[in-house]
Design a protein around this motif. Structure first.
Motif, PDB file in Angstrom:
ATOM      1  N   PRO A 804       0.820  -1.218   0.000  1.00  0.00           N
ATOM      2  CA  PRO A 804       0.000   0.000   0.000  1.00  0.00           C
ATOM      3  C   PRO A 804       0.854   1.268   0.000  1.00  0.00           C
ATOM      4  O   PRO A 804       2.000   1.279   0.453  1.00  0.00           O
ATOM      5  N   GLU A 805       0.254   2.321  -0.489  1.00  0.00           N
ATOM      6  CA  GLU A 805       0.876   3.643  -0.417  1.00  0.00           C
ATOM      7  C   GLU A 805       0.752   4.164   1.009  1.00  0.00           C
ATOM      8  O   GLU A 805      -0.179   3.838   1.740  1.00  0.00           O
ATOM      9  N   TYR A 840     -15.446  12.999   1.706  1.00  0.00           N
ATOM     10  CA  TYR A 840     -15.064  11.596   1.876  1.00  0.00           C
ATOM     11  C   TYR A 840     -13.556  11.420   1.697  1.00  0.00           C
ATOM     12  O   TYR A 840     -12.947  12.038   0.812  1.00  0.00           O
ATOM     13  N   ALA A 841     -13.008  10.559   2.527  1.00  0.00           N
ATOM     14  CA  ALA A 841     -11.565  10.282   2.450  1.00  0.00           C
ATOM     15  C   ALA A 841     -11.238   9.545   1.172  1.00  0.00           C
ATOM     16  O   ALA A 841     -12.023   8.738   0.666  1.00  0.00           O
ATOM     17  N   GLN A 842     -10.092   9.882   0.602  1.00  0.00           N
ATOM     18  CA  GLN A 842      -9.628   9.180  -0.582  1.00  0.00           C
ATOM     19  C   GLN A 842      -9.418   7.699  -0.261  1.00  0.00           C
ATOM     20  O   GLN A 842      -9.102   7.322   0.865  1.00  0.00           O
ATOM     21  N   GLN A 843      -9.604   6.830  -1.256  1.00  0.00           N
ATOM     22  CA  GLN A 843      -9.419   5.400  -1.053  1.00  0.00           C
ATOM     23  C   GLN A 843      -7.917   5.072  -0.987  1.00  0.00           C
ATOM     24  O   GLN A 843      -7.065   5.850  -1.404  1.00  0.00           O
ATOM     25  N   GLN A 844      -7.646   3.872  -0.452  1.00  0.00           N
ATOM     26  CA  GLN A 844      -6.264   3.412  -0.297  1.00  0.00           C
ATOM     27  C   GLN A 844      -5.682   3.057  -1.659  1.00  0.00           C
ATOM     28  O   GLN A 844      -6.268   2.284  -2.419  1.00  0.00           O
ATOM     29  N   VAL A 858      -7.664   1.088  -6.715  1.00  0.00           N
ATOM     30  CA  VAL A 858      -7.766   1.609  -5.355  1.00  0.00           C
ATOM     31  C   VAL A 858      -8.452   0.557  -4.494  1.00  0.00           C
ATOM     32  O   VAL A 858      -9.098  -0.374  -4.988  1.00  0.00           O
ATOM     33  N   ARG A 859      -8.324   0.701  -3.182  1.00  0.00           N
ATOM     34  CA  ARG A 859      -8.879  -0.241  -2.228  1.00  0.00           C
ATOM     35  C   ARG A 859      -9.571   0.521  -1.104  1.00  0.00           C
ATOM     36  O   ARG A 859      -9.299   1.717  -0.888  1.00  0.00           O
ATOM     37  N   PRO A 860     -10.431  -0.151  -0.337  1.00  0.00           N
ATOM     38  CA  PRO A 860     -11.009   0.503   0.844  1.00  0.00           C
ATOM     39  C   PRO A 860      -9.911   0.831   1.849  1.00  0.00           C
ATOM     40  O   PRO A 860      -8.887   0.133   1.935  1.00  0.00           O
ATOM     41  N   ASN A 861     -10.105   1.897   2.589  1.00  0.00           N
ATOM     42  CA  ASN A 861      -9.217   2.151   3.718  1.00  0.00           C
ATOM     43  C   ASN A 861      -9.432   1.037   4.758  1.00  0.00           C
ATOM     44  O   ASN A 861     -10.552   0.545   4.948  1.00  0.00           O
ATOM     45  N   TYR A 862      -8.320   0.658   5.454  1.00  0.00           N
ATOM     46  CA  TYR A 862      -8.475  -0.485   6.367  1.00  0.00           C
ATOM     47  C   TYR A 862      -7.396  -0.497   7.446  1.00  0.00           C
ATOM     48  O   TYR A 862      -6.383   0.204   7.352  1.00  0.00           O
ATOM     49  N   VAL A 863      -7.662  -1.326   8.458  1.00  0.00           N
ATOM     50  CA  VAL A 863      -6.694  -1.623   9.524  1.00  0.00           C
ATOM     51  C   VAL A 863      -6.492  -3.134   9.519  1.00  0.00           C
ATOM     52  O   VAL A 863      -7.460  -3.891   9.461  1.00  0.00           O
ATOM     53  N   GLN A 864      -5.230  -3.577   9.564  1.00  0.00           N
ATOM     54  CA  GLN A 864      -4.945  -5.016   9.589  1.00  0.00           C
ATOM     55  C   GLN A 864      -4.374  -5.404  10.936  1.00  0.00           C
ATOM     56  O   GLN A 864      -3.433  -4.772  11.437  1.00  0.00           O
TER      57      GLN A 864
END
Length: 988
Positions: A804-805, A840-844, A858-864
């Protein structure tokens, strides 16, 4: 946007919990499109660890003694301790005690509990040591308790020094020199009552002595428990003078004599310590003893002589117990501590038990010179150093003995329940000289003569024995006796000039009775070197009757003799049922160091009959043919297993034997013997050692497919425990083994094995490395580690790794409960509006392989999150977030009323298992308010989980910033900080 980490510690009762706390800034710019955003300053990250400590145990209190003594009305300090620092403690004190509060240490206060014996002590600062100042007004026995520990205090009446009675008058002699030494005392004692002579003492129970008369008076006073020798003195020419009612016996102390005097006062036996304080007593020809009437059945004699230099010419030594009955002997004890004795025998306690502590020396000489006598002739030089029922050399003690014309020690007089015992690290150094049997009635010349009982050597103890006599160095006369050498103990016997050819009690260098056993346990050493034997044919070790000799792992037996006799054996067993056995011994060496005369009937080992057994396992064997005195043997066999030889006298027959090669087996069976050879040597095959370096499942690491480690040089290595290992291709050196090996350690002990076909190890598997060499083996094992760093997963397809960026800078080793990735929330450039607005926040975004930004996907923002803790340490976790404060601009201007919301929350994994539960749906963050987002209980949330905001359709509208029209935004960069908390859940 920058990432910041902070470590917070929470405490719940006795459980210490370290929690990861993660700060994530969220940025928004309200400005014209042409104005760039400003980057926030990068903050260095502190290290983070996740772990849960076990509950801290309750403090334990203790006293250093179980009892103490004090006097009525005298303050005393009672101390107790804690193994942890505490600030409060409850103490129970007998009601008769008075607590002296004004004597309490600074910072200590005390309150009385609800019940009178209870007291609660408070300390301003936590500490481990407490002092109770107490005083008691009446004598008695009292108790102080803390928790389950108690101290008992005995309070006695205060001693009052009494004035001398009218029967205790003293008159100075004409000479005022109180230090002069002559046969007459410088202080004349009133003789009106000779049975009750006074003893001058400074402390109750202690007598200060400077001469023979005072010494006997103190010895005869049953109230005296300690005699302090405060000056050198001698026993006078007339030892009974002025001793009426106290001593009986001979009254002549002359050179070469043997004068015996005995204590005769009734019932005076007790525990008595005689402190020499380094002073000297010259006894001349006098030996002091006690008659049987001195025995008090309620308090037998228990005498300690300590820190004394003794000169004595009597062949019974300066002290003996001959006139006690056998029953009185058996309950009596004598201890010698730091004693130097010169002239003749140390003591003659006969049937009494003797203890040696510190360093005790006794050297027999023809004459001696002390401070009082020059060239004083001893009674006889044919004396042993010590003869007694039982002798115990205490831990770390040393006993040094030498003789002129006798052995050294006789043990076992008066009974079968006797022994010579050396406690841990004790040492006996012996020198035996002369040619006669010795003048005493009990011994016949052995250096160590155990008439009845055993010789027991504890761990690390040692006997060093040098003898020039033609008598036994060590003999255990009684049947069923044992010579037990425990771990790392040592016996070193050097015999010079033993030329007697008789095989019998008193004559063989080592003699043991019928049914005896010699046990040389792990690491112990028994060494015998007989030199200048001439043609003497007496055996070195002679055991009369059936016996067992065992040499333990890493132990040594070394027997050498330079006798030229053809009929001498180094080990002789007089019974066909005898067994000589050892396995994995460090060394068993049987060696004739001189030319052997004749050609027949010679054997290093001789077991009478036809059924004696030599039982050997796991050894390397070397053999020297007769006449070969070189270093190199004629034959060498490694390894030898399961060797059984049956003996018919000196002739051995091999019953069984095995090895790892046919060549070794054939050569051994054809050539090995203990008959008509110069030497056989059994040596330890070195233990095989192996270690294995850590392994990992991480494909980026070399040790995910390569095994390395250290092992015994040239050992064969076989690997197992992971399905990636193929069958090895190296044939075993053991012809009886069909399994193959994977590699061989080099000359330096390094080994390496690489998996074929791009195979990798699997986390959690236990890999075992097995090393084999010369019949010995060892194993080492390691568990394949999981990745220390869990890479980010694709929030849409979590089975795939992505790059990810704007990755956060997380610590490399967070532990087994970790946050692997957090998206940065960036709302981009926005136009200032006077109306309510939602941004809205930019996507991941992801990075390409060349680290450039992928502008298409692009991807959903997330926590792993990953939970890799073992099952027994796992009890759930929770993820929470806190918005630290309201959005603020660069000049701290506040974006009033703005709110951040998280929607379309989803939890997915590629590993299966039970997902953690969502806790805040919907979720609108309030500055300063903590919101729990996820909660895993028990085994929920195990493995790696993606907590995402939206999917392919909703990802662009799942992180929203709501700005009301009254917020009055300015053209600047607005940001806030989100605090993410991942915490282990403590057990209830």
């Amino acid at each position: 946007m920058t990432q910041r980490l902070q470590r917070t510690m929470l405490m719940s009762r006795m459980i210490i919990l370290v929690i990861q706390v993660i700060f994530m800034p969220i940025g928004m710019v309200l400005a014209e499109p042409t104005i760039d955003t400003k980057e926030q300053e990068q903050v260095e990250l502190p290290p983070i660890k996740n772990y849960l400590k076990e509950p801290v145990s309750a403090p334990r209190f203790f006293f250093t003694h179980s009892r103490m003594q004090g006097s009525v009305g005298e303050p005393m300090q009672v101390m107790f301790y804690s193994d942890q620092e505490v600030s409060e403690v409850q103490v129970l004190i007998s009601e008769e005690a008075k607590l002296i509060k004004e004597m309490l240490l600074a910072g200590i206060s005390v309150d009385q509990g609800e019940h009178p014996p209870e007291w609660l002590f408070h300390s301003e600062h936590a500490q481990k040591t407490f002092v109770l100042p107490l005083v008691f007004d009446t004598k008695g026995s009292y108790e102080v308790s803390v928790e389950d520990e108690s101290l008992f205090i005995d309070i006695i009446e205060k001693e009052v020094e009494e004035e001398p009675s009218k029967n205790e008058s003293f008159e100075a002699t004409e000479s005022t020199d109180l230090d002069s030494k002559n046969d007459e005392s410088n202080i004349k004692h009133n003789q009106e009552d000779t049975d009750e002579k006074p003893i001058t003492t400074n402390t109750y129970g202690v007598a200060n002595v400077i001469d023979w008369i005072g010494f006997i008076e103190a010895f005869s006073d049953p109230t005296i428990t300690t005699i302090d020798i405060n000056d050198d003195f001698e026993v006078p020419t007339a030892p009974l003078s002025n001793q009426i009612g106290l001593l009986a016996g001979d009254d002549l102390n002359i050179p070469g004599g043997a004068t015996f005097v005995n204590l005769i006062k009734s019932g005076i036996s007790r525990t008595l310590t005689i402190n020499g304080h380094g002073n000297q007593i010259d006894f001349g020809s006098v030996s002091l003893g006690m008659s049987s009437v001195t025995h008090n059945a309620n308090s037998p004699w228990d005498i300690t002589f300590k820190d004394l230099d003794i000169y004595s010419g009597n062949w019974w030594g300066f002290f003996q117990t001959a006139n006690l009955t056998v029953a009185q002997h058996t309950v009596s004890n004598i201890t010698l501590h730091n004693i130097n004795s010169y002239g003749n025998e140390l003591i003659a306690p006969y049937f009494t038990n003797v203890n040696i502590s510190g360093v005790v020396n006794n050297h027999i000489t023809e004459t001696y010179t002390s401070k009082f006598r020059t060239d004083w002739r001893v009674n006889t030089v044919e004396s042993v150093n010590l003869e007694t029922r039982s002798l115990n050399i205490k831990e770390d003690a040393t006993l040094n003995l030498s003789t002129v014309n006798s052995g050294n020690i006789i043990i076992g007089l008066g009974g079968l329940d006797a022994s010579l015992t050396l406690e841990k690290n004790a040492t006996i150094n012996l020198e035996s000289n002369g040619t006669t049997t010795g003048a005493n009635a009990h011994g016949l010349g052995a250096s160590i003569d155990i008439v009845n009982g055993n010789l027991i050597m504890s761990e690390g103890s040692a006997i060093n024995l040098n003898t020039t006599r033609s008598y036994s160095a060590i003999q255990l006369r009684s049947s069923g006796s044992n010579l037990l050498m425990e771990k790392n103990s040592k016996i070193n016997v050097t015999s010079t000039g033993h030329t007697n050819s008789t095989n019998s009690i008193h004559r063989n260098l080592i003699y043991m009775g019928t049914g005896s056993s010699l046990m040389v346990e792990n690491g112990a050493e028994f060494s015998i070197n007989a030199i200048n034997r001439g043609s003497a044919n007496s055996h070195i070790l002679n055991i009369a009757g059936d016996a067992q000799v065992s040499i333990g792992k890493d132990a040594k037996l070394n027997i050498k003799s330079d006798s030229t006799s053809n009929t001498q054996s180094l080990m002789y067993f007089a019974s066909a049922e005898s067994v000589f056995e050892f396995s994995d011994a460090k060394k068993v060496n049987l060696e004739r160091t001189g030319e052997i005369a004749g050609t027949t009937n010679n054997g290093l080992i001789n077991i009478a009959g036809s059924n004696g057994l030599l039982d050997i396992d796991v050894q390397s064997v070397k053999q020297w043919e007769r006449g070969n005195f070189e270093v190199n043997p004629d034959f060498s066999w490694t390894p030898v297993f399961n060797l059984n030889l049956r003996y018919a006298g000196v002739i051995p027959t091999i019953d069984t034997m095995s090895s790892i090669s046919i060549e070794t087996i054939d050569s051994f069976k054809e050539n090995f013997t203990t008959q008509n050879v110069q030497r056989v040597l059994f040596e330890k095959i070195p233990d095989v050692e192996i270690s294995i370096d850590p392994l990992t499942e991480d494909p980026a690491e070399v040790n995910s497919f390569t095994v390395t480690g250290k092992a015994t040089p040239n050992s064969y290595i076989r690997l197992s425990g992971d399905p990636a290992f193929p069958i090895g291709n190296i044939v075993s050196p053991n012809i009886f083994e069909s399994e193959f090996y994977h590699t061989i350690a080099d000359e330096n002990g390094d080994y390496l094995y690489e998996l074929p076909n791009d195979l990798k190890f699997t986390a959690g598997n236990t890999v075992v490395a097995y090393a084999f060499l010369n019949g010995k083996y060892s194993t080492a094992r390691t568990i394949v580690e999981e990745r220390r760093y869990i890479p980010p997963a694709d929030p849409l397809k979590p089975e795939i790794e992505v790059d990810p960026e704007n990755k956060p800078e997380l610590p490399e080793d967070q532990g087994l409960l970790s946050i692997d990735f957090i998206s940065s929330f960036n709302f981009g450039f926005q136009v200032i509006s006077a109306q309510d607005q939602t941004y809205y926040a930019q996507q991941q975004r992801l990075l390409n392989e060349d680290s450039t930004v992928n502008e298409i996907e692009v991807r959903p923002n997330y926590v792993q999150i990953s939970d890799r803790r073992p099952e027994n340490e796992r009890n759930g976790w929770q993820l929470a977030v806190t918005q630290k404060e309201q959005f603020k601009g660069e000049e701290k201007q506040e974006l009033f009323g703005a709110s951040l919301s998280l929607s379309n929350q989803q939890v997915i994994t590629a590993q299966g298992g039970t997902a953690p539960g969502l806790q805040s749906v919907p979720c609108v963050l309030i500055p300063g308010s903590r919101r729990i987002l996820l909660k895993a209980q028990g085994n929920e949330g195990t493995g790696t989980w993606v907590y995402r905001f939206g999917d392919e359709q909703t990802a662009g509208e799942s992180i929203a910033l709501n700005v009301p029209k009254g917020a009055n935004p300015e053209a600047t960069n607005y940001s806030t900080i989100l605090i993410w908390e991942l915490s282990a859940v403590p057990e209830n």
